[in-house]
Design an enzyme around this catalytic site. Structure first.
Site, mmCIF file in Angstrom:
data_model
loop_
_atom_site.group_PDB
_atom_site.id
_atom_site.type_symbol
_atom_site.label_atom_id
_atom_site.label_comp_id
_atom_site.label_asym_id
_atom_site.label_seq_id
_atom_site.Cartn_x
_atom_site.Cartn_y
_atom_site.Cartn_z
ATOM 1 N N TYR A 18 0.807 -1.222 0.000
ATOM 2 C CA TYR A 18 0.000 0.000 0.000
ATOM 3 C C TYR A 18 0.843 1.277 0.000
ATOM 4 O O TYR A 18 0.307 2.363 -0.187
ATOM 5 C CB TYR A 18 -0.915 0.036 1.226
ATOM 6 C CG TYR A 18 -1.893 -1.100 1.278
ATOM 7 C CD1 TYR A 18 -2.949 -1.180 0.382
ATOM 8 C CD2 TYR A 18 -1.764 -2.108 2.233
ATOM 9 C CE1 TYR A 18 -3.849 -2.227 0.426
ATOM 10 C CE2 TYR A 18 -2.664 -3.157 2.285
ATOM 11 C CZ TYR A 18 -3.701 -3.215 1.380
ATOM 12 O OH TYR A 18 -4.592 -4.251 1.429
ATOM 13 N N HIS A 23 -4.264 6.132 -1.478
ATOM 14 C CA HIS A 23 -4.857 6.169 -0.137
ATOM 15 C C HIS A 23 -3.813 6.503 0.928
ATOM 16 O O HIS A 23 -4.160 6.874 2.044
ATOM 17 C CB HIS A 23 -5.507 4.814 0.164
ATOM 18 C CG HIS A 23 -6.805 4.882 0.894
ATOM 19 N ND1 HIS A 23 -7.595 6.004 0.970
ATOM 20 C CD2 HIS A 23 -7.472 3.923 1.590
ATOM 21 C CE1 HIS A 23 -8.687 5.738 1.672
ATOM 22 N NE2 HIS A 23 -8.627 4.483 2.063
ATOM 23 N N PHE A 65 -4.950 -0.322 9.840
ATOM 24 C CA PHE A 65 -5.498 -0.036 8.525
ATOM 25 C C PHE A 65 -6.296 1.255 8.605
ATOM 26 O O PHE A 65 -6.715 1.693 9.675
ATOM 27 C CB PHE A 65 -6.346 -1.211 8.016
ATOM 28 C CG PHE A 65 -5.495 -2.306 7.443
ATOM 29 C CD1 PHE A 65 -5.109 -2.275 6.112
ATOM 30 C CD2 PHE A 65 -5.051 -3.342 8.250
ATOM 31 C CE1 PHE A 65 -4.291 -3.262 5.587
ATOM 32 C CE2 PHE A 65 -4.241 -4.337 7.736
ATOM 33 C CZ PHE A 65 -3.861 -4.293 6.394
ATOM 34 N N ASN A 67 -9.281 2.233 8.048
ATOM 35 C CA ASN A 67 -10.586 2.298 8.706
ATOM 36 C C ASN A 67 -10.517 2.074 10.212
ATOM 37 O O ASN A 67 -11.547 2.070 10.879
ATOM 38 C CB ASN A 67 -11.576 1.324 8.052
ATOM 39 C CG ASN A 67 -11.129 -0.111 8.140
ATOM 40 O OD1 ASN A 67 -10.041 -0.409 8.619
ATOM 41 N ND2 ASN A 67 -11.963 -1.021 7.668
ATOM 42 N N ASN A 113 -13.358 6.637 5.363
ATOM 43 C CA ASN A 113 -13.449 5.709 6.493
ATOM 44 C C ASN A 113 -12.436 5.990 7.590
ATOM 45 O O ASN A 113 -12.710 5.741 8.765
ATOM 46 C CB ASN A 113 -13.324 4.265 6.009
ATOM 47 C CG ASN A 113 -14.550 3.832 5.236
ATOM 48 O OD1 ASN A 113 -15.664 4.269 5.522
ATOM 49 N ND2 ASN A 113 -14.357 2.979 4.247
#
Length: 187
Positions: A18, A23, A65, A67, A113
């Site tokens: 990631y 993001h 993460f 969220n 989120n």
């Protein structure tokens, strides 16, 4: 809201897969800030993230993460008695073109989120957001794969330029001169 920023958190997802995704631009912001300030981010399990003390403010890159970002932000804020109004969250913003960066005071989560979880854990939405534009894929069904993929080279260059623009205003954010920051970023 009053006073300056005492906690700057950069949102993203953990793991190499990631690291270069849209993001994670909030984490890009925080990592660059730490490098510019010659700060090493050290893993602190009790804060669910990597942390550094930089003069009068804290840097936080959650290891949760996206969220679940609220766990990290709330843990550090509560431990050091930092009010929501003294927190700045750097995050990706679908609603802005790549290269745009804006400061927002309070408000809702706008479908993000990470922000939703921070609001839930803090019990307040009265924190500042540094919204880093990443563009929108055009349709809501494409959002998840879009944010979890790397930006195009042109978008990456624009995002990095926006991050640099935001980093130049850290002294004003720490001093609480939010109106000056908004004038600089929004003009």
């Amino acid at each position: 809201m009053s006073g300056g920023v005492k906690l700057i958190a950069g949102l993203g997802n953990p793991g190499d897969q990631y690291a270069r995704t849209r993001h994670n631009v909030g984490a890009w912001f925080l990592e660059t800030l730490a490098q510019q300030r010659n700060q090493s981010l050290a893993k602190e399990n009790k804060f669910h993230g990597f942390v550094a003390k930089c003069n009068d403010y804290w840097l936080l890159k959650p290891t949760t993460f996206m969220n679940e970002s609220g766990q990290a932000v709330a843990a550090l804020a509560r431990f050091y008695k930092i009010k929501p109004s003294e927190i700045l969250i750097a995050h990706d913003e679908l609603d802005f073109p790549a290269g745009d960066i804006r400061l927002k005071e309070g408000g809702g989560h706008g479908g993000h989120n990470g922000l939703r979880n921070i609001i839930q854990h803090l019990g307040s939405s009265d924190f500042y957001r540094l919204r880093i534009g990443i563009n929108h894929p055009g349709h809501k069904d494409r959002v998840t794969p879009y944010v979890l993929s790397p930006p195009s080279e042109n978008d990456r260059i624009a995002i990095l330029a926006a991050i640099e623009k935001g980093l130049r205003l850290i002294p004003e954010l720490v001093q609480g001169d939010f109106q000056k920051v908004m004038r600089e970023l929004h003009s």
